[in-house]
Design a protein around this motif. Structure first.
Motif, short mmCIF file in Angstrom:
data_model
loop_
_atom_site.label_atom_id
_atom_site.label_comp_id
_atom_site.label_asym_id
_atom_site.label_seq_id
_atom_site.Cartn_x
_atom_site.Cartn_y
_atom_site.Cartn_z
N VAL A 1 -68.55 21.99 -74.20
CA VAL A 1 -69.00 23.36 -74.46
C VAL A 1 -70.01 23.36 -75.59
O VAL A 1 -71.08 23.99 -75.50
CB VAL A 1 -67.81 24.27 -74.79
N VAL A 2 -69.70 22.67 -76.67
CA VAL A 2 -70.60 22.65 -77.84
C VAL A 2 -71.91 21.95 -77.50
O VAL A 2 -72.98 22.40 -77.93
CB VAL A 2 -69.89 21.98 -79.03
N VAL B 1 -69.48 28.60 -72.08
CA VAL B 1 -70.67 28.58 -72.95
C VAL B 1 -71.34 29.95 -72.98
O VAL B 1 -71.67 30.48 -74.05
CB VAL B 1 -71.66 27.50 -72.47
N GLN B 2 -71.55 30.52 -71.82
CA GLN B 2 -72.25 31.80 -71.75
C GLN B 2 -71.43 32.92 -72.41
O GLN B 2 -72.00 33.78 -73.09
CB GLN B 2 -72.55 32.15 -70.29
N ARG B 3 -70.11 32.89 -72.22
CA ARG B 3 -69.28 33.93 -72.83
C ARG B 3 -69.26 33.78 -74.35
O ARG B 3 -69.34 34.77 -75.08
CB ARG B 3 -67.86 33.84 -72.26
N VAL B 4 -69.13 32.56 -74.84
CA VAL B 4 -69.13 32.33 -76.29
C VAL B 4 -70.47 32.74 -76.89
O VAL B 4 -70.53 33.42 -77.92
CB VAL B 4 -68.81 30.86 -76.61
N SER B 5 -71.55 32.34 -76.25
CA SER B 5 -72.88 32.68 -76.77
C SER B 5 -73.07 34.18 -76.88
O SER B 5 -73.60 34.69 -77.87
CB SER B 5 -73.96 32.07 -75.86
N SER B 6 -72.60 34.90 -75.87
CA SER B 6 -72.70 36.36 -75.91
C SER B 6 -71.91 36.94 -77.06
O SER B 6 -72.38 37.84 -77.78
CB SER B 6 -72.20 36.93 -74.58
N LEU B 7 -70.69 36.41 -77.29
CA LEU B 7 -69.85 36.95 -78.35
C LEU B 7 -70.31 36.56 -79.74
O LEU B 7 -69.98 37.22 -80.72
CB LEU B 7 -68.40 36.49 -78.13
#
Length: 365
Positions: A213-214, A328-334
């Motif tokens: 993910v990172v 990844v996309q969810r973390v980036s958004s948050l």
């Protein structure tokens, strides 16, 4: 009412914490609370809060441990508790072997709690032998009934673990002094968007997925830092995790914090928490609930009780198991903006009250 709880030891852990919480609730309600264990760092707190501790090593995985059943039977006959409640497999076997040969008219009522999804075998089957079986989540109940068809569904009660909302209040922030010390210890985290990843460093917690993910997230943005909170009980897997991080050239994105007693502060300073368990399912997922209670969003694989808790509190945090790109996309958004988190239904007082009601229902029947 007199209740005896039995577990291997009183060190740190979810089972131990739940034992102390129920013991405290029993004392507060005017009942007598006794805990049997091999001892540990939490004994002092247990006794300070009004319970009695009896030192007895019943958790050692050895055939010799079974030989303690007659002695424990005699102790129960002298102690005359109304309820004996076991929370771990080896002590459960000893207690069950002792209990089943007592006079049914005078013996205590026998309760078990299924705290985790153990390997499916005859050894684990003892957790379904209680006259009442407490499952700590719907996920745990489903596991029990699917794998042990001899267990009567009518005797299984779901009592979710709970947290104290006053201990993890919405919007909490640590003191400036704590923040100053933390960023002095971990200057690499200063000024970064923080991702919290709590849990023991074991293969099933998803640390290698975290590295993936990172790696992908770092291709989109470089303004974040990951706090790995927890230790490796066998000091083996952590080397594999560190090697994966080094091989990917991601050392600057990670700090290993070890085991911490200030999780509330770490949840509060984090922008998002990750839960990537995908093999051995969580039976409850306490860290997910604690973090959401404070108001920090959680992104997690929709697996086991993590899926259950996220569905109830923060469904938009669920990601398909193994979907690294989705995480990844969810973390980036948050990391850029938060959204609404529902009120937490998993409250400690509910857990305590429902457990005592279960005891009282058995005692009177």
């Amino acid at each position: 009412m007199k209740v005896v709880q039995v577990l291997p030891a009183l060190e740190l852990g979810g089972v131990e914490r739940g034992t102390l919480e129920i013991a405290r609730g029993l004392v507060a309600a005017g009942h007598e609370s006794v805990v049997v264990s091999a001892g540990g760092r939490l004994v002092e707190q247990l006794e300070r809060e009004g319970s009695r501790h009896v030192s007895w090593e019943l958790g050692r995985k050895s055939l010799l441990t079974f030989l303690q059943a007659p002695k424990f039977r005699r102790w129960l006959a002298e102690e005359k508790p109304d309820i004996v409640h076991v929370r771990s497999r080896m002590p459960a076997w000893v207690v069950w072997l002792a209990w089943r040969k007592m006079d049914p008219a005078t013996r205590p009522r026998f309760v078990t709690t299924l705290h985790g999804m153990h390997s499916v075998n005859r050894y684990s089957a003892v957790m379904g032998k209680g006259e009442k079986v407490i499952a700590v989540s719907e996920t745990a109940k489903q596991y029990l009934l699917e794998n042990y068809p001899e267990v009567d569904p009518a005797k299984v009660t779901v009592i979710h673990r709970g947290i104290d909302p006053d201990e993890f209040p919405r919007g909490y922030q640590p003191s400036d002094e704590w923040k100053q010390q933390f960023y002095s210890d971990y200057p690499q985290a200063q000024g970064k968007r923080l991702v919290c990843f709590p849990g023991r460093i074991t293969r099933w917690k998803g640390h290698l997925d975290l590295v993936n993910v990172v790696a992908r997230l770092s291709q989109q943005r470089q303004d974040f830092h990951v706090l790995i909170v927890g230790s490796d009980p066998k000091d083996k897997f952590i080397h594999e995790v560190r090697a994966a991080i080094t091989e990917a050239g991601l050392e600057a994105y990670f700090s290993f914090l070890g085991t911490r007693s200030d999780m509330k502060n770490l949840y509060a300073i984090s922008d998002v928490m990750l839960s990537l368990t995908s093999t051995t399912a969580e039976a409850f997922g306490r860290t997910v609930v604690e973090c959401l209670s404070i108001g920090t969003p959680v992104v997690g694989y929709a697996y086991g009780a993590v899926a259950e808790t996220l569905t109830a509190i923060y469904p938009q945090g669920k990601v398909v198991v193994g979907d690294v790109e989705g995480a990844v996309q969810r973390v980036s958004s948050l990391l850029s903006s938060r959204d609404e988190i529902r009120e937490n239904p998993y409250v400690l007082s509910n857990m305590i009250n429902k457990t005592i009601w279960l005891y009282e229902g058995l005692e009177c029947c």
